[in-house]
Motif scaffolding. Structure first.
Motif, PDB file in Angstrom:
ATOM      1  N   GLY A 251       0.894  -1.206  -0.094  1.00 45.69           N
ATOM      2  CA  GLY A 251      -0.088  -0.102   0.006  1.00 45.69           C
ATOM      3  C   GLY A 251       1.074   1.227  -0.088  1.00 45.69           C
ATOM      4  N   VAL A 252       2.035   0.907   0.083  1.00 44.44           N
ATOM      5  CA  VAL A 252       3.103   2.254  -0.211  1.00 44.44           C
ATOM      6  C   VAL A 252       3.176   2.423  -1.857  1.00 44.44           C
ATOM      7  CG1 VAL A 252       5.224   3.118   0.353  1.00 44.44           C
ATOM      8  CG2 VAL A 252       4.213   1.530   1.828  1.00 44.44           C
ATOM      9  N   LEU A 253       2.579   3.674  -2.539  1.00 45.00           N
ATOM     10  CA  LEU A 253       2.664   3.713  -3.910  1.00 45.00           C
ATOM     11  C   LEU A 253       3.971   4.854  -4.117  1.00 45.00           C
ATOM     12  CD1 LEU A 253      -1.066   3.853  -4.509  1.00 45.00           C
ATOM     13  CD2 LEU A 253       0.380   1.774  -4.511  1.00 45.00           C
ATOM     14  N   PRO A 254       5.022   4.318  -4.806  1.00 43.45           N
ATOM     15  CA  PRO A 254       6.047   5.318  -5.134  1.00 43.45           C
ATOM     16  C   PRO A 254       5.741   6.242  -6.023  1.00 43.45           C
ATOM     17  CG  PRO A 254       6.710   2.998  -5.044  1.00 43.45           C
ATOM     18  CD  PRO A 254       5.559   3.042  -5.061  1.00 43.45           C
ATOM     19  N   ALA A 255       5.748   7.483  -5.706  1.00 48.48           N
ATOM     20  CA  ALA A 255       5.540   8.769  -6.791  1.00 48.48           C
ATOM     21  C   ALA A 255       6.708   8.507  -8.005  1.00 48.48           C
ATOM     22  CB  ALA A 255       5.598   9.725  -6.153  1.00 48.48           C
ATOM     23  N   ILE A 256       7.855   8.187  -7.476  1.00 50.16           N
ATOM     24  CA  ILE A 256       9.144   8.203  -8.332  1.00 50.16           C
ATOM     25  C   ILE A 256       9.990   7.124  -7.833  1.00 50.16           C
ATOM     26  CG2 ILE A 256      11.103   9.392  -9.174  1.00 50.16           C
ATOM     27  CD1 ILE A 256       9.708  12.065  -8.503  1.00 50.16           C
ATOM     28  N   THR A 257      10.104   6.467  -9.230  1.00 44.44           N
ATOM     29  CA  THR A 257      11.282   5.161  -8.766  1.00 44.44           C
ATOM     30  C   THR A 257      12.570   5.370  -9.489  1.00 44.44           C
ATOM     31  OG1 THR A 257      10.312   3.993 -10.649  1.00 44.44           O
ATOM     32  CG2 THR A 257       9.412   3.586  -8.509  1.00 44.44           C
ATOM     33  N   ARG A 258      13.857   4.774  -9.033  1.00 45.36           N
ATOM     34  CA  ARG A 258      15.102   5.115  -9.912  1.00 45.36           C
ATOM     35  C   ARG A 258      15.565   3.658  -9.382  1.00 45.36           C
ATOM     36  NH1 ARG A 258      13.343   9.032 -11.148  1.00 45.36           N
ATOM     37  NH2 ARG A 258      14.639  11.336 -10.997  1.00 45.36           N
ATOM     38  N   ALA A 259      16.064   3.063 -10.648  1.00 49.20           N
ATOM     39  CA  ALA A 259      16.656   1.857 -10.533  1.00 49.20           C
ATOM     40  C   ALA A 259      18.005   1.579 -10.926  1.00 49.20           C
ATOM     41  CB  ALA A 259      15.795   0.718 -11.647  1.00 49.20           C
ATOM     42  N   PHE A 260      18.730   1.018 -10.286  1.00 49.21           N
ATOM     43  CA  PHE A 260      20.367   1.039 -10.408  1.00 49.21           C
ATOM     44  C   PHE A 260      20.798  -0.259 -10.530  1.00 49.21           C
ATOM     45  CE2 PHE A 260      19.256   4.970  -8.249  1.00 49.21           C
ATOM     46  CZ  PHE A 260      20.139   6.264  -9.138  1.00 49.21           C
ATOM     47  N   PRO A 261      22.026  -0.645 -11.175  1.00 54.82           N
ATOM     48  CA  PRO A 261      22.528  -1.844 -11.346  1.00 54.82           C
ATOM     49  C   PRO A 261      22.740  -2.636 -10.032  1.00 54.82           C
ATOM     50  CG  PRO A 261      23.691  -0.510 -12.748  1.00 54.82           C
ATOM     51  CD  PRO A 261      22.812   0.439 -11.863  1.00 54.82           C
ATOM     52  N   ASP A 262      22.903  -3.918  -9.883  1.00 53.24           N
ATOM     53  CA  ASP A 262      23.266  -4.510  -8.755  1.00 53.24           C
ATOM     54  C   ASP A 262      24.490  -4.291  -8.168  1.00 53.24           C
ATOM     55  OD1 ASP A 262      22.640  -6.368  -6.739  1.00 53.24           O
ATOM     56  OD2 ASP A 262      23.073  -8.202  -7.754  1.00 53.24           O
ATOM     57  N   HIS A 263      24.587  -4.270  -6.795  1.00 56.21           N
ATOM     58  CA  HIS A 263      25.866  -3.839  -6.104  1.00 56.21           C
ATOM     59  C   HIS A 263      26.241  -2.318  -6.605  1.00 56.21           C
ATOM     60  CE1 HIS A 263      26.173  -7.782  -4.974  1.00 56.21           C
ATOM     61  NE2 HIS A 263      26.064  -8.168  -6.364  1.00 56.21           N
ATOM     62  N   HIS A 264      25.344  -1.430  -7.052  1.00 55.18           N
ATOM     63  CA  HIS A 264      25.675  -0.067  -7.389  1.00 55.18           C
ATOM     64  C   HIS A 264      26.419   0.836  -6.526  1.00 55.18           C
ATOM     65  CE1 HIS A 264      25.646   3.177  -9.997  1.00 55.18           C
ATOM     66  NE2 HIS A 264      25.057   3.933  -9.152  1.00 55.18           N
ATOM     67  N   VAL A 265      27.603   1.306  -6.853  1.00 54.42           N
ATOM     68  CA  VAL A 265      28.174   2.478  -5.992  1.00 54.42           C
ATOM     69  C   VAL A 265      27.523   3.706  -6.349  1.00 54.42           C
ATOM     70  CG1 VAL A 265      30.295   3.239  -5.100  1.00 54.42           C
ATOM     71  CG2 VAL A 265      30.193   1.003  -5.596  1.00 54.42           C
ATOM     72  N   PHE A 266      27.222   4.608  -5.475  1.00 54.65           N
ATOM     73  CA  PHE A 266      26.345   5.820  -5.701  1.00 54.65           C
ATOM     74  C   PHE A 266      27.384   6.927  -5.969  1.00 54.65           C
ATOM     75  CE2 PHE A 266      22.792   3.148  -4.307  1.00 54.65           C
ATOM     76  CZ  PHE A 266      21.765   3.654  -4.904  1.00 54.65           C
ATOM     77  N   LEU A 268      28.312  10.914  -6.245  1.00 56.72           N
ATOM     78  CA  LEU A 268      27.787  12.269  -5.595  1.00 56.72           C
ATOM     79  C   LEU A 268      26.975  12.652  -6.397  1.00 56.72           C
ATOM     80  CD1 LEU A 268      28.246  14.502  -3.449  1.00 56.72           C
ATOM     81  CD2 LEU A 268      30.009  15.538  -4.945  1.00 56.72           C
ATOM     82  N   ALA A 269      27.006  12.785  -7.646  1.00 61.89           N
ATOM     83  CA  ALA A 269      25.945  13.482  -8.557  1.00 61.89           C
ATOM     84  C   ALA A 269      24.526  12.676  -8.482  1.00 61.89           C
ATOM     85  CB  ALA A 269      26.259  13.455 -10.147  1.00 61.89           C
ATOM     86  N   GLU A 270      24.643  11.154  -8.274  1.00 65.59           N
ATOM     87  CA  GLU A 270      23.376  10.502  -8.225  1.00 65.59           C
ATOM     88  C   GLU A 270      22.789  10.744  -6.893  1.00 65.59           C
ATOM     89  OE1 GLU A 270      24.717   6.731 -11.028  1.00 65.59           O
ATOM     90  OE2 GLU A 270      25.208   6.912  -8.939  1.00 65.59           O
ATOM     91  N   ALA A 271      23.431  10.753  -5.733  1.00 67.77           N
ATOM     92  CA  ALA A 271      22.990  11.174  -4.539  1.00 67.77           C
ATOM     93  C   ALA A 271      22.556  12.451  -4.688  1.00 67.77           C
ATOM     94  CB  ALA A 271      24.078  11.074  -3.463  1.00 67.77           C
ATOM     95  N   ALA A 272      23.047  13.505  -4.869  1.00 63.87           N
ATOM     96  CA  ALA A 272      22.362  14.680  -5.036  1.00 63.87           C
ATOM     97  C   ALA A 272      21.261  14.720  -5.872  1.00 63.87           C
ATOM     98  CB  ALA A 272      23.444  15.863  -5.822  1.00 63.87           C
ATOM     99  N   GLU A 273      21.052  14.182  -7.029  1.00 58.05           N
ATOM    100  CA  GLU A 273      19.859  14.029  -7.732  1.00 58.05           C
ATOM    101  C   GLU A 273      18.742  13.529  -7.087  1.00 58.05           C
ATOM    102  OE1 GLU A 273      16.682  12.651 -10.391  1.00 58.05           O
ATOM    103  OE2 GLU A 273      18.055  11.299  -9.339  1.00 58.05           O
ATOM    104  N   LEU A 274      19.035  12.526  -6.323  1.00 60.64           N
ATOM    105  CA  LEU A 274      17.797  11.556  -5.351  1.00 60.64           C
ATOM    106  C   LEU A 274      17.473  12.814  -4.345  1.00 60.64           C
ATOM    107  CD1 LEU A 274      19.320   8.173  -5.144  1.00 60.64           C
ATOM    108  CD2 LEU A 274      17.211   8.780  -6.468  1.00 60.64           C
ATOM    109  N   LEU A 275      18.162  13.288  -3.631  1.00 65.40           N
ATOM    110  CA  LEU A 275      18.046  14.230  -2.621  1.00 65.40           C
ATOM    111  C   LEU A 275      17.117  15.375  -3.241  1.00 65.40           C
ATOM    112  CD1 LEU A 275      21.447  13.993  -0.755  1.00 65.40           C
ATOM    113  CD2 LEU A 275      19.179  13.411   0.297  1.00 65.40           C
TER     114      LEU A 275
END
Length: 337
Positions: A251-266, A268-275
């Motif tokens: 019952g938790v409906l994500p408004a936005i999803t972001r999929a990354f590869p398995d074992h992905h190392v995030f 700085l740019a990706e973290a900043a975009e998510l935040l």
């Protein structure tokens, strides 16, 4: 890298058919390697593997096994390759000292359940675990690795995708043809629900191996914190869509999803975009426990983790499957290595 979409289609696509001769060669080589009897280490080795590449629920399965064995007064240790980490081992994982870039993300989760050893050389790792007092070794992955003699092998399949198009790498997700893999396994664990998983289960029944069933059960307290919230869900696991599906089923409906590869190392740019995206849309960030241990210990990761809710999951076996598994464990531990 992301697994190609054509792997998970029910029937081989044109690309898959073009690659199928190479896949047949890869599968044949893998099967030839698997014919080796392997070396014993004086204690039983229980292998939890996949017939395919990609995540299917091996880590929760190994944790479930470790807890069951410890409840039965056994001393299990876990052996893993430590994918994504720089450490070759053999080394025992210490969550207080090690980070994901050293030992990988999954070993940090496994070490919370039982003593865990990272070793590229599986035999050397198993020998050290046995010397350190383990009376049973749980090998996370490595079903196709011939180094160790295995007392029990359990193949884990994600019911949502099964074995995809049924072809071997690189034409499909199978590491080797399914039927010969079943000949070398004693049990098949189907995790979740879905027609692809049911197809594999039928093949397991036909092959005469024990078919177990379970599901990934999210932590109730974490779910309670998410209910009624608008979320941005992100994950770098074998199949991020499964995490998003789990949220929706709760019952938790994500408004936005972001999929990354398995074992992905995030980055700085990706973290900043998510935040920034979460703040701009008034969304709560939510991720998996596996992603959380990978984020911990780095400045980039800690910042993102502090702003995120984490949804841990555990393997819940169906009652009849739990009884069948306990019978198999008792038989293996009774026989020894």
């Amino acid at each position: 890298m992301h697994a190609p979409d054509f792997w998970w289609q029910p029937k081989p696509s044109g690309t898959a058919r073009l690659l199928s001769p190479l896949g047949a060669m890869v599968g044949a080589v893998t099967l030839a390697r698997m014919k080796s009897a392997g070396t014993g280490v004086g204690v039983p080795v229980i292998c939890v593997g996949n017939p395919t590449v990609g995540g299917a629920g091996k880590t929760p399965t190994v944790i479930q096994l470790a807890r069951r064995l410890m409840a039965q007064k056994h001393r299990p240790s876990i052996l893993t390759r430590g994918y994504g980490g720089s450490e070759r081992g053999p080394v025992q994982v210490d969550p207080l000292l090690h980070h994901a870039e050293q030992v990988g993300d999954e070993p940090l989760l496994l070490a919370r359940a039982a003593p865990t050893y990272v070793a590229r050389d599986r035999l050397a790792g198993a020998q050290i675990a046995a010397q350190d007092g383990a009376d049973v070794i749980l090998m996370d992955d490595g079903f196709q690795n011939p180094a160790l003699a295995k007392a029990l092998s359990i193949l884990v399949v994600d019911a949502g995708v099964g074995i995809g198009n049924g072809l071997c790498l690189p034409a499909g997700p199978l590491r080797a043809p399914l039927a010969p893999q079943f000949e070398r396994a004693q049990a098949l664990l189907v995790v979740g629900e879905g027609t692809p998983g049911e197809r594999v289960a039928r093949e397991g029944y036909a092959a005469g191996i024990v078919v177990l069933r379970g599901r990934l059960a999210p932590d109730a307290q974490a779910v309670a914190r998410l209910l009624g919230r608008r979320v941005l869900a992100y994950a770098g696991i074998g199949r991020p869509a499964k995490f998003f599906e789990t949220l929706r089923s709760l019952g938790v409906l994500p408004a936005i999803t972001r999929a990354f590869p398995d074992h992905h190392v995030f980055t700085l740019a990706e973290a900043a975009e998510l935040l920034a995206t979460a703040e701009a849309n008034d969304l709560l960030l939510v991720t998996t426990e596996k992603d959380a241990v990978r984020l911990a210990g780095t400045d980039v990761g800690e910042t993102l983790l502090e702003a995120s809710e984490v949804l841990p999951v555990r393997l819940a076996l169906e009652p009849q499957s739990a009884k069948a598994l306990d019978r198999m464990l008792a038989g293996v531990l009774g026989r020894g290595a």
